[in-house]
Design a protein around this motif. Structure first.
Motif, mmCIF file in Angstrom:
data_model
loop_
_atom_site.group_PDB
_atom_site.id
_atom_site.type_symbol
_atom_site.label_atom_id
_atom_site.label_comp_id
_atom_site.label_asym_id
_atom_site.label_seq_id
_atom_site.Cartn_x
_atom_site.Cartn_y
_atom_site.Cartn_z
ATOM 1 N N HIS A 167 0.862 -1.181 0.000
ATOM 2 C CA HIS A 167 0.000 0.000 0.000
ATOM 3 C C HIS A 167 0.894 1.224 0.000
ATOM 4 C CE1 HIS A 167 -3.434 2.464 2.127
ATOM 5 N NE2 HIS A 167 -3.055 2.991 0.978
ATOM 6 N N PHE A 168 0.928 1.919 -1.133
ATOM 7 C CA PHE A 168 1.762 3.105 -1.287
ATOM 8 C C PHE A 168 0.949 4.361 -0.985
ATOM 9 C CE2 PHE A 168 3.804 -0.003 -4.052
ATOM 10 C CZ PHE A 168 5.141 0.136 -3.680
ATOM 11 N N LEU A 169 1.513 5.213 -0.148
ATOM 12 C CA LEU A 169 0.972 6.556 0.040
ATOM 13 C C LEU A 169 1.844 7.488 -0.791
ATOM 14 C CD1 LEU A 169 -0.881 8.646 1.407
ATOM 15 C CD2 LEU A 169 0.784 8.770 3.283
ATOM 16 N N VAL A 183 -0.441 1.576 5.491
ATOM 17 C CA VAL A 183 0.501 1.924 4.430
ATOM 18 C C VAL A 183 1.800 1.143 4.631
ATOM 19 C CG1 VAL A 183 1.940 3.815 3.525
ATOM 20 C CG2 VAL A 183 -0.490 4.207 4.027
ATOM 21 N N THR A 184 2.411 0.692 3.532
ATOM 22 C CA THR A 184 3.671 -0.049 3.613
ATOM 23 C C THR A 184 4.863 0.755 3.110
ATOM 24 O OG1 THR A 184 3.224 -1.072 1.449
ATOM 25 C CG2 THR A 184 2.532 -2.294 3.420
ATOM 26 N N CYS A 185 4.607 1.841 2.353
ATOM 27 C CA CYS A 185 5.706 2.667 1.841
ATOM 28 C C CYS A 185 5.174 4.047 1.474
ATOM 29 C CB CYS A 185 6.349 2.012 0.612
ATOM 30 S SG CYS A 185 7.754 2.933 -0.086
ATOM 31 N N VAL A 186 5.947 5.085 1.798
ATOM 32 C CA VAL A 186 5.591 6.458 1.444
ATOM 33 C C VAL A 186 6.494 6.930 0.302
ATOM 34 C CG1 VAL A 186 5.497 8.852 2.235
ATOM 35 C CG2 VAL A 186 4.801 7.000 3.781
ATOM 36 N N HIS A 226 9.315 7.805 8.761
ATOM 37 C CA HIS A 226 10.251 7.219 9.726
ATOM 38 C C HIS A 226 9.614 7.081 11.105
ATOM 39 C CE1 HIS A 226 14.105 6.093 11.402
ATOM 40 N NE2 HIS A 226 14.003 7.067 12.304
ATOM 41 N N GLU A 227 8.846 8.090 11.507
ATOM 42 C CA GLU A 227 8.169 8.044 12.807
ATOM 43 C C GLU A 227 7.162 6.908 12.873
ATOM 44 O OE1 GLU A 227 6.427 11.859 13.304
ATOM 45 O OE2 GLU A 227 8.356 12.899 13.591
ATOM 46 N N HIS A 228 6.604 6.536 11.736
ATOM 47 C CA HIS A 228 5.625 5.440 11.683
ATOM 48 C C HIS A 228 6.286 4.102 11.346
ATOM 49 C CE1 HIS A 228 1.688 7.650 11.941
ATOM 50 N NE2 HIS A 228 2.492 8.665 11.693
ATOM 51 N N GLY A 229 7.613 4.085 11.301
ATOM 52 C CA GLY A 229 8.322 2.845 11.017
ATOM 53 C C GLY A 229 8.188 2.380 9.581
ATOM 54 N N LEU A 230 7.996 3.324 8.657
ATOM 55 C CA LEU A 230 7.782 2.981 7.249
ATOM 56 C C LEU A 230 8.951 3.424 6.380
ATOM 57 C CD1 LEU A 230 4.070 4.172 6.902
ATOM 58 C CD2 LEU A 230 4.868 1.808 7.126
ATOM 59 N N PRO A 231 9.246 2.668 5.333
ATOM 60 C CA PRO A 231 10.250 3.136 4.373
ATOM 61 C C PRO A 231 9.683 4.295 3.555
ATOM 62 C CG PRO A 231 9.221 1.136 3.567
ATOM 63 C CD PRO A 231 8.700 1.351 4.967
ATOM 64 N N SER A 232 10.553 5.177 3.108
ATOM 65 C CA SER A 232 10.134 6.289 2.257
ATOM 66 C C SER A 232 11.092 6.398 1.090
ATOM 67 C CB SER A 232 10.106 7.599 3.040
ATOM 68 O OG SER A 232 11.407 7.959 3.476
ATOM 69 N N VAL A 233 10.569 6.876 -0.023
ATOM 70 C CA VAL A 233 11.364 7.004 -1.246
ATOM 71 C C VAL A 233 11.026 8.326 -1.913
ATOM 72 C CG1 VAL A 233 11.895 6.011 -3.509
ATOM 73 C CG2 VAL A 233 11.383 4.507 -1.582
ATOM 74 N N LEU A 234 12.047 9.082 -2.273
ATOM 75 C CA LEU A 234 11.860 10.312 -3.032
ATOM 76 C C LEU A 234 11.605 9.964 -4.490
ATOM 77 C CD1 LEU A 234 12.072 13.398 -3.585
ATOM 78 C CD2 LEU A 234 14.559 13.095 -3.719
ATOM 79 N N TYR A 235 10.587 10.576 -5.061
ATOM 80 C CA TYR A 235 10.316 10.459 -6.485
ATOM 81 C C TYR A 235 10.747 11.771 -7.132
ATOM 82 C CZ TYR A 235 7.547 10.251 -10.820
ATOM 83 O OH TYR A 235 7.130 10.284 -12.144
ATOM 84 N N TRP A 236 11.856 11.715 -7.869
ATOM 85 C CA TRP A 236 12.445 12.899 -8.502
ATOM 86 C C TRP A 236 11.746 13.135 -9.833
ATOM 87 C CZ3 TRP A 236 15.490 16.547 -6.536
ATOM 88 C CH2 TRP A 236 16.101 17.441 -7.408
ATOM 89 N N LEU A 270 10.596 -4.381 -1.666
ATOM 90 C CA LEU A 270 9.904 -3.946 -0.441
ATOM 91 C C LEU A 270 9.201 -5.102 0.270
ATOM 92 C CD1 LEU A 270 8.277 -0.682 -1.859
ATOM 93 C CD2 LEU A 270 10.303 -0.828 -0.394
ATOM 94 N N GLN A 271 9.164 -6.268 -0.372
ATOM 95 C CA GLN A 271 8.476 -7.419 0.227
ATOM 96 C C GLN A 271 9.159 -7.871 1.507
ATOM 97 O OE1 GLN A 271 5.629 -8.434 -0.926
ATOM 98 N NE2 GLN A 271 5.592 -7.402 -2.915
#
Length: 465
Positions: A4-6, A109-112, A126-136, A464-465
């Motif tokens: 689930h991507f946010l 959500v599994t990734c932001v 990070h506060e929610h324990g989730l990975p995050s990725v910048l989309y350039w 991400l699995q």
């Protein structure tokens, strides 16, 4: 567990479009659940009847957050210097609330994924324990320029900002001049309102360089391997993952509806009601000049007059997007030989066989759309990444750059000259059109099944699995 991507993006059309295209591809390619969140000011324009509530189109769920400027930033009233702190403070709280709400409703959500100018979203994840990725959402070349600027080359660039022709050689990049760099890196006055953007870009690289992400920092990039292969490895430990061009899937598949909007209207501007597509249908193949300077540009009265003069001098039919705000600067806009509209679906226009040239400000969305459609360009860059993009267009051989006069105006005679170069029967024009067609095929191969961008996106989701 279902992914689930946010997807979080800035409330401007040029940010929303590529973020939405990526969201749809993630939903279709990876079968992932997608929640899309932009600030209330953008959400309200996308869905004026939603009363600030959620909207679900069957593929994506749209959930707004507040950035502290729910009616949009008003430069006449709001303090520009307070903007970064306020958006970070308010945005962090409200986006965190979105994540909690989704969790409570059984849709964790599994990734932001976040776009430019929203580095605080990584802290929320990070506060929610989730990975995050910048989309350039700009070219990899521009990412690399900023990367080097913030990693030791700021002094070199800063000391030569007054010399537009000074050569700049950065590791892994083609040679540039100061005037080819993003405009924010060329600011000379500390009172310039866009100085805050230099700081906001700095924050993005601070996040990528932080201890938490240093060994695994990954950035999704709206480009493809073949287009910027050398640059993609010019950013140290940060791994750029090319997954573009992120344009409507229908455009790349060659189907009739290339708007990519699905069942919900997501344009912040209402397309003009004039029947411009029927007008295009009546024109010969590759005969029409399409002119548009994007969703932000305001052009001067003299510039509008010079564009009209150049279009009439060229003798070619034209479709010109002239926003209402711009049009008020011009008492009378003649439409002899052409059509003038306030807004249109750009991808539908560029994919129409009658369009033979695109006169553009060279924003990255417009640039990759022209590449994906095989339409040659005449570039007239104004700010941000546009000068760099225009230089890349020259290097790729898909267009020419219009030279501006001392007042920053593209004169009519120069526009007419550029149009003749690109659309005429000279050898240079033929080569430009050939290369535009070549890059069109490479772009479509990249995002097609088994293409480089398709494989990169699938591999990213699998990791991400």
């Amino acid at each position: 567990m279902e992914q689930h991507f946010l997807v979080v993006t800035y409330p401007l059309q040029g940010h929303i479009n590529p973020a939405l295209h990526l969201a749809r591809r993630l939903a279709r390619v990876a079968g992932a659940r997608i929640t899309f969140s932009t600030a209330l000011s953008g959400h309200r324009r996308m869905f004026p009847s939603s009363a600030d509530g959620e909207v679900d189109d069957g593929l994506i769920c749209y959930v707004p957050h507040s950035d502290g400027y729910d009616d949009g930033f008003n430069q006449d009233v709001d303090d520009v210097k307070a903007y970064p702190l306020r958006t970070r403070s308010v945005g962090s709280k409200t986006l965190s609330a979105v994540l909690r709400s989704l969790e409570e409703r059984g849709r964790p959500v599994t990734c932001v994924i976040y776009t430019l100018l929203l580095s605080w979203a990584a802290g929320v994840a990070h506060e929610h324990g989730l990975p995050s990725v910048l989309y350039w959402i700009q070219p990899a070349t521009v990412f690399a320029i900023y990367y080097h600027y913030y990693h030791g080359y700021d002094g070199l660039i800063a000391s030569h900002r007054q010399d537009p022709l000074f050569p700049v050689n950065l590791p892994g990049l083609p040679p540039f001049r100061i005037c080819d760099l993003p405009s924010f890196l060329r600011i000379t006055s500390p009172d310039d309102p866009y100085v805050i953007l230099i700081e906001m870009f700095q924050e993005a690289f601070d996040v990528l360089d932080s201890e938490e992400t240093r060994s695994t920092a990954r950035v999704l990039a709206n480009t493809f391997d073949e287009l910027e292969s050398d640059v993609l490895v010019a950013t140290g430990k940060i791994k750029l993952i090319p997954i573009g061009p992120t344009v409507p899937s229908a455009l790349l598949e060659g189907t009739k509806d290339a708007t990519g909007t699905g069942s919900t209207g997501t344009d912040l501007f209402k397309p003009d009601e004039k029947q411009y597509m029927e007008w295009l249908d009546s024109k010969p193949e590759k005969s029409v000049v399409y002119v548009s300077f994007g969703s932000l540009a305001m052009i001067k009265k003299r510039q509008a007059e010079e564009i009209l003069r150049g279009l009439k001098e060229s003798g070619r039919p034209y479709l010109w997007v002239l926003r209402k705000e711009n049009r008020s600067e011009v008492a009378e806009v003649e439409e002899e030989g052409g059509m003038v509209v306030e807004w249109c679906s750009q991808v539908r226009v560029l994919s129409h066989p009658a369009v033979g040239c695109f006169v553009t400000h060279c924003g990255w969305n417009s640039t990759v759309e022209s590449i994906a459609c095989g339409v040659p360009t005449v570039t007239t860059p104004q700010w941000s990444d546009q000068s760099t993009n225009a230089r890349l267009v020259e290097l790729w051989g898909t267009g020419v750059r219009g030279e501006l006069d001392g007042e920053g105006i593209l004169e009519g005679a120069e526009l007419s000259r550029c149009l003749e170069t690109v659309m005429g029967e000279g050898e240079r024009g033929k080569e430009i059109r050939r290369r535009a067609e070549m890059w069109k095929e490479k772009a479509r191969e990249a995002v097609g099944e088994g293409g480089s961008s398709d494989c990169n996106l699938r591999a990213f989701v699998a990791s991400l699995q």
